[in-house]
Design an enzyme around this catalytic site. Structure first.
Site, short mmCIF file in Angstrom:
data_model
loop_
_atom_site.label_atom_id
_atom_site.label_comp_id
_atom_site.label_asym_id
_atom_site.label_seq_id
_atom_site.Cartn_x
_atom_site.Cartn_y
_atom_site.Cartn_z
N GLU A 1 -9.24 -54.37 -23.52
CA GLU A 1 -8.27 -55.42 -23.15
C GLU A 1 -8.99 -56.72 -22.76
O GLU A 1 -10.20 -56.72 -22.52
CB GLU A 1 -7.38 -54.95 -22.00
CG GLU A 1 -8.14 -54.74 -20.71
CD GLU A 1 -7.29 -54.93 -19.46
OE1 GLU A 1 -6.64 -55.99 -19.34
OE2 GLU A 1 -7.29 -54.04 -18.61
N LYS B 1 -5.37 -49.02 -9.04
CA LYS B 1 -5.87 -49.49 -7.75
C LYS B 1 -4.94 -49.06 -6.63
O LYS B 1 -3.74 -48.96 -6.80
CB LYS B 1 -5.93 -51.01 -7.76
CG LYS B 1 -7.10 -51.52 -8.50
CD LYS B 1 -7.68 -52.74 -7.80
CE LYS B 1 -8.93 -53.12 -8.54
NZ LYS B 1 -8.59 -53.49 -9.93
N LYS C 1 -2.13 -64.91 -19.08
CA LYS C 1 -2.01 -63.45 -19.05
C LYS C 1 -0.78 -63.06 -19.87
O LYS C 1 0.32 -63.52 -19.60
CB LYS C 1 -1.88 -63.00 -17.59
CG LYS C 1 -1.59 -61.52 -17.40
CD LYS C 1 -1.56 -61.19 -15.90
CE LYS C 1 -0.94 -59.83 -15.65
NZ LYS C 1 -0.86 -59.50 -14.21
N ASP D 1 9.01 -54.46 -8.88
CA ASP D 1 7.77 -54.82 -9.57
C ASP D 1 7.04 -53.57 -10.06
O ASP D 1 6.32 -52.91 -9.30
CB ASP D 1 6.87 -55.65 -8.65
CG ASP D 1 5.70 -56.28 -9.40
OD1 ASP D 1 5.49 -55.94 -10.59
OD2 ASP D 1 4.99 -57.11 -8.80
#
Ligand code: PSU
Ligand code: MN
Length: 313
Positions: free
Chosen positions: A29, A163, A90, A142
């Site tokens: 990526e 994470k 992004k 989210d």
């Protein structure tokens, strides 16, 4: 010269040749380069990720939108643009059509990379951490598009889990709902990126690249066309010290809330917070785990090519 009208994506000559010959290819990526790692190390490190794939016998295909072209495999100039150009945005799956139609530069997230890699016929993808369900998602909704996209895209993503800035148990629940298998590589714990153990268990443990390739081949036979996650932890001597990790996380989450950071900016904000406040330790861990994942993805791609020559493309 092929065009994006004839072909949905533009593979580099090296990637196109490898795919045509059934040689192993690993997608990488680019959001991690543009928005996940600090300059100027990001460009050097992006090249090291590609080298890690090569050293393990596969061809790297870093994915990004460059001047409106969805590229699978970047030349030096394109990699430099992704690392250093301030206009690079992004790009997740929802953004792809807009950035391509406007001729812009975009660094692809796990979701957008998986989508473009699958269009090119690539089965393996290496990254650092997946996006997931954010803490407080019950109010904010989210949840990274990485999850639904992996659920419907025939790509195996090798990562170091997610994470601890995310809600890890909720992320694993969502992956279950989306029919995404999560295989712990040499572990029965779901890794927490900087930490080897996120505190949650994985449903399955595997211990070799060959075993993963066999699962991919079995899923193909079962017409299970969605994606899969292989989660590989850092070693005990490689993870961040827990106190440093926990302190940085607590202060970072508080700062994000205080500064009103929302949506797609949350992940880059917290990554930068870690890099700035751990005197290089989080950067070193981040680079190391991506290299490990690049190597493992290349090994799996190699095994898959040997096992099912047509499935590897
Ligand atoms: N997690 C990391 N490092 C990263 C990302 C996530 O530990 O660089 C990036 C990846 O590109 C991932 C994206 O696909 O952030 C997820 O962002 P969002 O939560 O906005 O979907
Ligand atoms: Mn989000």
């Amino acid at each position: 010269m092929s065009s994006v009208i004839d072909h949905p994506v533009q593979p580099s000559p090296e990637v196109a040749a490898a795919l045509a010959e059934g040689r192993p290819v690993v997608a990488l990526e680019s959001t991690i380069i543009s928005h996940g790692l600090p300059r100027p190390e990001n460009l050097t490190v992006a090249r090291e990720f590609e080298q890690a794939v090569r050293d393990a016998g596969a061809v790297p295909a870093t994915v990004a939108v460059v001047g409106g072209v969805p590229c699978v495999g970047l030349d030096d100039a394109a990699l430099e643009t992704v690392a250093n150009d301030d206009t690079v945005v992004k790009v997740s799956v929802r953004d792809l059509g807009v950035v391509v139609s406007r001729g812009g530069h975009g660094a692809t997230t796990v979701a957008a990379t998986a989508h473009l890699a699958a269009l090119a016929g690539i089965r393996l993808f290496a990254t650092g951490g997946l996006g997931g369900v954010h803490r407080g998602a019950l109010e904010t909704w989210d949840e990274s598009a990485d999850l639904v996209t992996i659920g419907r895209t025939p790509v195996t993503v090798v990562c170091a889990g997610v994470k601890s800035i995310l809600d890890v148990p909720a992320t694993l629940e969502r992956l279950e709902t989306l029919n995404v298998p999560v295989l712990g590589y040499g572990t029965d714990r779901f890794p927490g990126f900087y930490l080897a153990d996120s505190g949650s268990a994985v449903p399955w443990t595997v211990s070799s690249a060959r075993e993963v390739a066999e699962v991919i081949a079995a899923r193909d036979r079962l017409a299970l066309t969605g994606g899969m996650v292989v989660a590989q932890p850092l070693g005990p001597d490689e993870e961040l010290p827990r106190e440093l990790h926990d302190h940085t996380l607590t202060t970072g989450l508080a700062a994000a809330a205080a500064q009103g950071v929302r949506g797609k900016d949350v992940t880059p904000f917290l990554l930068a917070w870690f890099h700035e406040r751990t005197s290089g330790a989080s950067l070193a861990a981040n680079v190391l785990l991506v290299k490990h994942n690049a190597r493992l993805a290349a090994q799996i791609a190699g095994e898959l090519a040997a096992l099912a020559p047509t499935a590897a493309r």
